[in-house]
Design an enzyme around this catalytic site. Sequence first.
Site, mmCIF file in Angstrom:
data_model
loop_
_atom_site.group_PDB
_atom_site.id
_atom_site.type_symbol
_atom_site.label_atom_id
_atom_site.label_comp_id
_atom_site.label_asym_id
_atom_site.label_seq_id
_atom_site.Cartn_x
_atom_site.Cartn_y
_atom_site.Cartn_z
ATOM 1 N N TYR A 1 0.850 -1.211 0.000
ATOM 2 C CA TYR A 1 0.000 0.000 0.000
ATOM 3 C C TYR A 1 0.881 1.255 0.000
ATOM 4 C CZ TYR A 1 -3.019 3.539 2.269
ATOM 5 O OH TYR A 1 -3.700 4.681 2.605
ATOM 6 N N LYS B 1 1.132 4.326 -2.721
ATOM 7 C CA LYS B 1 0.914 5.748 -2.411
ATOM 8 C C LYS B 1 2.142 6.578 -2.795
ATOM 9 C CE LYS B 1 -3.290 5.599 -0.651
ATOM 10 N NZ LYS B 1 -4.436 6.247 -1.310
HETATM 11 N N1 LIG Z 1 -8.053 6.434 7.200
HETATM 12 C C1 LIG Z 1 -6.743 6.613 7.225
HETATM 13 O O1 LIG Z 1 -6.080 6.505 8.258
HETATM 14 C C2 LIG Z 1 -6.020 7.002 5.961
HETATM 15 C C3 LIG Z 1 -4.699 7.451 6.081
HETATM 16 C C4 LIG Z 1 -4.009 7.822 4.932
HETATM 17 C C5 LIG Z 1 -4.628 7.740 3.705
HETATM 18 N N2 LIG Z 1 -5.918 7.285 3.624
HETATM 19 C C6 LIG Z 1 -6.516 7.226 2.277
HETATM 20 O O2 LIG Z 1 -7.731 7.936 2.299
HETATM 21 C C7 LIG Z 1 -8.603 7.417 1.300
HETATM 22 C C8 LIG Z 1 -9.988 7.190 1.897
HETATM 23 O O3 LIG Z 1 -9.866 6.320 2.999
HETATM 24 P P1 LIG Z 1 -10.930 6.264 4.195
HETATM 25 O O4 LIG Z 1 -10.151 6.053 5.415
HETATM 26 O O5 LIG Z 1 -11.880 7.396 4.114
HETATM 27 O O6 LIG Z 1 -11.683 4.899 3.838
HETATM 28 P P2 LIG Z 1 -13.170 4.378 4.175
HETATM 29 O O7 LIG Z 1 -13.743 5.073 5.341
HETATM 30 O O8 LIG Z 1 -13.061 2.902 4.194
HETATM 31 O O9 LIG Z 1 -14.003 4.851 2.878
HETATM 32 C C9 LIG Z 1 -13.660 4.345 1.621
HETATM 33 C C10 LIG Z 1 -14.647 4.846 0.601
HETATM 34 O O10 LIG Z 1 -14.213 4.446 -0.701
HETATM 35 C C11 LIG Z 1 -15.180 3.582 -1.303
HETATM 36 N N3 LIG Z 1 -14.427 2.600 -2.086
HETATM 37 C C12 LIG Z 1 -13.556 1.663 -1.634
HETATM 38 N N4 LIG Z 1 -13.051 0.970 -2.661
HETATM 39 C C13 LIG Z 1 -13.611 1.481 -3.793
HETATM 40 C C14 LIG Z 1 -13.484 1.206 -5.184
HETATM 41 N N5 LIG Z 1 -12.683 0.226 -5.624
HETATM 42 N N6 LIG Z 1 -14.209 1.931 -6.057
HETATM 43 C C15 LIG Z 1 -15.034 2.928 -5.627
HETATM 44 N N7 LIG Z 1 -15.190 3.239 -4.331
HETATM 45 C C16 LIG Z 1 -14.481 2.522 -3.425
HETATM 46 C C17 LIG Z 1 -15.997 3.020 -0.136
HETATM 47 O O11 LIG Z 1 -17.318 2.638 -0.484
HETATM 48 P P3 LIG Z 1 -17.646 1.156 -1.091
HETATM 49 O O12 LIG Z 1 -17.051 0.178 -0.136
HETATM 50 O O13 LIG Z 1 -19.122 1.102 -1.197
HETATM 51 O O14 LIG Z 1 -17.002 1.126 -2.432
HETATM 52 C C18 LIG Z 1 -16.039 4.257 0.782
HETATM 53 O O15 LIG Z 1 -16.985 5.190 0.305
HETATM 54 C C19 LIG Z 1 -7.907 6.169 0.757
HETATM 55 O O16 LIG Z 1 -7.237 6.489 -0.448
HETATM 56 C C20 LIG Z 1 -6.891 5.828 1.822
HETATM 57 O O17 LIG Z 1 -5.773 5.140 1.294
HETATM 58 C C21 LIG Z 1 -6.616 6.917 4.708
#
Ligand SMILES: NC(=O)c1ccc[n+]([C@@H]2O[C@H](COP(=O)([O-])OP(=O)(O)OC[C@H]3O[C@@H](n4cnc5c(N)ncnc54)[C@H](OP(=O)(O)O)[C@@H]3O)[C@@H](O)[C@H]2O)c1
Length: 254
Positions: A159, A163
């Site tokens: 991952y 990124k």
């Molecule tokens: N949370 C953290 O600590 C963190 C830290 C650094 C970076 N990030 C990045 O932030 C971004 C969002 O993460 P989050 O923490 O908000 O995740 P989250 O709460 O799990 O939300 C993910 C969202 O993306 C959708 N999704 C997942 N896979 C998908 C796909 N293949 N196509 C279309 N939609 C998809 C999900 O809905 P469905 O399941 O219905 O598709 C949901 O709406 C990601 O890129 C992650 O790598 C997160």
Amino acid sequence: MSADLLGKSALVTGASRGIGFGVAAELLRRGANVVVTARKVDALEKAAEELRGLGHPGEVVAVAGNSGDAEARAEQVGAAVARFGSLDVLINNTGINPVYGSLMEADLEAVRKIFDVNVVAALGYVQEAYRAWMGEHGGAVVNVASVAGLRSTGVIAAYGASKAALIRLTEELAWQLGPKIRVNAVAPGVIKTKFADALYSADEEAAAAVYPMKRLGSPEDVASLIGFLASDESSWITGTTIKVDGGLLATGGI
Ligand SMILES: NC(=O)c1ccc[n+]([C@@H]2O[C@H](COP(=O)([O-])OP(=O)(O)OC[C@H]3O[C@@H](n4cnc5c(N)ncnc54)[C@H](OP(=O)(O)O)[C@@H]3O)[C@@H](O)[C@H]2O)c1
């Protein structure tokens, strides 16, 4: 409050919950019309209703589909232009992380999928947005990367490598698409969402203790930075990745 995105339209991928939902709310607060995407239709429709309920003037359109699917990307970008007459802001927020632990034992098909959704799909969205609107009229793109793309974690290595690729892609795109289109990235630390649950829920206090700010992040912490990068307030910023990590990387740790 500044409605600096009034009359503009945005596409936020992966916006049925977590950071994407927070970003959609922030762009609406700034006056934009917003297309939101996710795979699961019911959760996406529910999120869209919740966003409409916030009472901002902008419209919310939900278009379900997998970000890894080229047809879905074309449909979602097309929906923004058809409905709103433009696509000024693209937020590549979708990201997946199905591989933990040893790279030597990693299933290469799963690794390929990570790169496909986290990197190739982001480029695919930019290509669609470029063809549909931004190439002629300009715009702003923000890619959601991670501190794991800037520093090794040992745990979420594939991952993190994806990124890192997204961060480099951001720089290459900024160079190729300027001056009309700005392309930036954000690198969050742990944000309290479903995605990161495994990283903190067993002992949130211990997880937060390593952060200078002594708390984990919220979707709003990331959304306000993305709102800034999407707006003309950041009109001389492109090709940059901004950390939003409560100071984590300043400590040298991850
Ligand atoms: N949370 C953290 O600590 C963190 C830290 C650094 C970076 N990030 C990045 O932030 C971004 C969002 O993460 P989050 O923490 O908000 O995740 P989250 O709460 O799990 O939300 C993910 C969202 O993306 C959708 N999704 C997942 N896979 C998908 C796909 N293949 N196509 C279309 N939609 C998809 C999900 O809905 P469905 O399941 O219905 O598709 C949901 O709406 C990601 O890129 C992650 O790598 C997160």
